[in-house]
Motif scaffolding. Structure first.
Motif, mmCIF file in Angstrom:
data_model
loop_
_atom_site.group_PDB
_atom_site.id
_atom_site.type_symbol
_atom_site.label_atom_id
_atom_site.label_comp_id
_atom_site.label_asym_id
_atom_site.label_seq_id
_atom_site.Cartn_x
_atom_site.Cartn_y
_atom_site.Cartn_z
ATOM 1 N N GLY A 178 0.814 -1.212 0.000
ATOM 2 C CA GLY A 178 0.000 0.000 0.000
ATOM 3 C C GLY A 178 0.843 1.256 0.000
ATOM 4 N N ALA A 179 1.835 1.321 0.896
ATOM 5 C CA ALA A 179 2.708 2.493 0.955
ATOM 6 C C ALA A 179 3.565 2.612 -0.301
ATOM 7 N N SER A 180 3.993 1.477 -0.856
ATOM 8 C CA SER A 180 4.823 1.510 -2.075
ATOM 9 C C SER A 180 4.025 2.053 -3.249
ATOM 10 N N TYR A 181 2.740 1.690 -3.320
ATOM 11 C CA TYR A 181 1.911 2.231 -4.410
ATOM 12 C C TYR A 181 1.837 3.745 -4.325
ATOM 13 N N PHE A 182 1.561 4.279 -3.139
ATOM 14 C CA PHE A 182 1.446 5.732 -2.997
ATOM 15 C C PHE A 182 2.792 6.412 -3.233
ATOM 16 N N LEU A 183 3.882 5.757 -2.832
ATOM 17 C CA LEU A 183 5.200 6.319 -3.093
ATOM 18 C C LEU A 183 5.475 6.359 -4.593
ATOM 19 N N TRP A 184 5.126 5.281 -5.291
ATOM 20 C CA TRP A 184 5.280 5.251 -6.755
ATOM 21 C C TRP A 184 4.426 6.335 -7.400
ATOM 22 N N ARG A 185 3.192 6.494 -6.918
ATOM 23 C CA ARG A 185 2.301 7.508 -7.485
ATOM 24 C C ARG A 185 2.860 8.910 -7.243
ATOM 25 N N ARG A 186 3.443 9.136 -6.075
ATOM 26 C CA ARG A 186 4.018 10.442 -5.772
ATOM 27 C C ARG A 186 5.189 10.780 -6.692
ATOM 28 N N MET A 187 5.841 9.781 -7.238
ATOM 29 C CA MET A 187 6.981 10.020 -8.114
ATOM 30 C C MET A 187 6.604 10.041 -9.592
ATOM 31 N N LYS A 188 5.387 9.541 -9.933
ATOM 32 C CA LYS A 188 5.008 9.425 -11.344
ATOM 33 C C LYS A 188 3.836 10.317 -11.725
ATOM 34 N N ASP A 189 2.875 10.493 -10.837
ATOM 35 C CA ASP A 189 1.672 11.237 -11.174
ATOM 36 C C ASP A 189 1.941 12.743 -11.168
ATOM 37 N N ARG A 190 1.659 13.408 -12.278
ATOM 38 C CA ARG A 190 1.961 14.838 -12.384
ATOM 39 C C ARG A 190 1.146 15.658 -11.397
ATOM 40 N N GLY A 191 -0.129 15.273 -11.238
ATOM 41 C CA GLY A 191 -0.967 16.007 -10.303
ATOM 42 C C GLY A 191 -0.455 15.904 -8.881
ATOM 43 N N ALA A 192 0.012 14.716 -8.490
ATOM 44 C CA ALA A 192 0.545 14.538 -7.144
ATOM 45 C C ALA A 192 1.883 15.246 -6.973
ATOM 46 N N ILE A 193 2.716 15.214 -8.015
ATOM 47 C CA ILE A 193 4.035 15.847 -7.931
ATOM 48 C C ILE A 193 3.913 17.358 -7.771
ATOM 49 N N THR A 194 2.930 17.949 -8.439
ATOM 50 C CA THR A 194 2.798 19.407 -8.435
ATOM 51 C C THR A 194 2.623 19.983 -7.043
ATOM 52 N N GLY A 195 1.770 19.374 -6.245
ATOM 53 C CA GLY A 195 1.475 19.963 -4.945
ATOM 54 C C GLY A 195 2.116 19.278 -3.762
ATOM 55 N N GLN A 196 2.960 18.272 -3.974
ATOM 56 C CA GLN A 196 3.486 17.521 -2.846
ATOM 57 C C GLN A 196 4.645 18.244 -2.161
ATOM 58 N N ARG A 197 4.793 17.946 -0.881
ATOM 59 C CA ARG A 197 5.907 18.425 -0.077
ATOM 60 C C ARG A 197 6.616 17.208 0.517
ATOM 61 N N PHE A 198 7.928 17.230 0.492
ATOM 62 C CA PHE A 198 8.667 16.038 0.907
ATOM 63 C C PHE A 198 8.359 15.657 2.350
ATOM 64 N N ALA A 199 8.459 16.619 3.265
ATOM 65 C CA ALA A 199 8.261 16.311 4.682
ATOM 66 C C ALA A 199 6.824 15.902 4.979
ATOM 67 N N TYR A 200 5.880 16.437 4.230
ATOM 68 C CA TYR A 200 4.469 16.179 4.517
ATOM 69 C C TYR A 200 3.933 14.955 3.782
#
Length: 385
Positions: free
Chosen positions: A227-249
């Protein structure tokens, strides 16, 4: 049908934001009031800080007392687990402090009060006795609202959720000395599980029940890692997620879950197949990651775990409004917006924040966009003619 008077160009609100959940909609509305809300959120009054600190101290003290008495005056407390126990005390303080500050904000306070009234309303229970358990199961347990966004995200979130629930149910009582497993024969394989010193059940460590008893945390880790690996992969691949993400958060919580789960599985692997090789290093690494995560929970993304139950009360508040046919229609197109009590609650929140455009909560999202375009044409573009 009437429309609210247009504000000057410098004060024209943005009706494009939808009237979402109370406590969030005010932050999404654009206009001069959003700056007021941001400043109000940034400057926590001293009185709120004092109440939050007092709440944290009280909850931490109660947890310490529960540990002492639940472990039979520390007779069942394992000193090797002291760092974990200390981290849970800090966790209790942080959760109580952050929660008190959170419900002191106007939007969250209204959500909390209305939700509490709905949860403890005898009238609601009489009219819809199954509504609360159904909402708790669908909204908290199975989070069906995530399935509307993405089935993959829903499945991954379920893996993380149930893995963390299982790990918490095992780890916290063991850490506090509430659960003990003792050999009933002196050399095994028979064991007894005791809670607060009282025998609950006996089991054979060599059968499937015994295996699950001693490897429950491994099962939780196996659930959390994909489950965590999927979200980590999505955070690195999905443009929408990458745009607003913060590393610490956004990234740190996922990495922490993966590190905890992997090191936990490696501890089992070391004890079963490596005769304890590297066990001490893995144990320290696992302990550090768990302690860090427990302290991080109140001040990071994981805090939504504590906030989510309050939303169940708000969902019940909306549900009872729909049952009474208290549906509020858009002032412009007469399409349903939400329940009348909910819209009024949202307007009250916006008034508390001095946003100055609470009337826009009475319009549907489409009409807000139309009115915004009209306001632009009449207030802004005419200056370029």
């Amino acid at each position: 049908m009437t429309e609210p008077p247009e504000a000057p160009a410098a004060e024209q609100p943005d009706p494009g934001a939808s009237a979402g959940p109370t406590g969030e909609a005010a932050g999404r509305e654009r206009g001069p009031g959003s700056g007021v809300a941001a400043r109000a959120a940034a400057a926590v009054p001293r009185s709120v800080t004092g109440r939050a600190t007092l709440a944290g101290v009280i909850v931490s003290a109660l947890l310490i007392l529960a540990i002492v008495f639940g472990s039979r005056l520390l007779r069942n407390f394992d000193s090797a687990l002291l760092p974990y126990a200390v981290a849970t005390v800090f966790l209790a303080f942080g959760v109580a402090y952050r929660y008190t500050v959170w419900i002191s904000a106007p939007g969250a306070r209204r959500l909390f009060v209305q939700g509490r009234r709905s949860l403890f309303s005898a009238e609601n229970f009489r009219r819809a006795p199954t509504a609360l358990p159904k909402m708790a199961a669908t909204y908290l347990g199975f989070q069906k609202f995530l399935g509307a966004r993405s089935h993959a995200r829903w499945a991954a979130h379920q893996l993380i959720f149930w893995g963390c629930i299982l790990a918490s149910l095992i780890t916290f009582p063991l850490t506090w000395g509430w659960f003990t497993f003792t050999s009933s024969t002196g050399s095994g394989p028979g064991y007894e599980m005791r809670v607060w010193g009282f025998k609950i059940l006996g089991f054979d460590s060599l059968n499937i029940i015994g295996w699950l008893m001693f490897h429950g945390l491994d099962v939780a880790a196996v659930l959390v890692i994909p489950g965590a690996s999927y979200f980590l992969w999505r955070r690195m691949k999905d443009r929408g997620a990458i745009t607003g993400q913060r590393f610490a958060y956004d990234m740190v919580p996922l990495l922490a879950l993966i590190v905890i789960s992997v090191t936990g599985l490696l501890l089992t692997f070391s004890s079963l197949f490596l005769h304890g090789g590297g066990y001490e290093f893995l144990a320290i690494l696992h302990m550090v990651s768990v302690v860090f995560t427990l302290i991080y929970i109140p001040f990071g993304k994981f805090f939504h775990i504590v906030q989510r139950p309050a939303a169940v009360g708000m969902q019940l508040f909306k549900y009872t409004g729909r049952q009474d046919d208290q549906v509020f229609a858009c002032r412009r197109c007469e399409e349903p917006v939400d329940t009348g009590p909910y819209v009024e609650n949202l307007r009250g929140t916006m008034r508390d924040l001095d946003l100055g455009f609470d009337a826009w909560a009475e319009y549907c999202p489409r009409c807000k966009r139309v009115l915004r375009g009209s306001a632009y044409l009449s207030q802004v573009k005419k200056g370029f003619k």
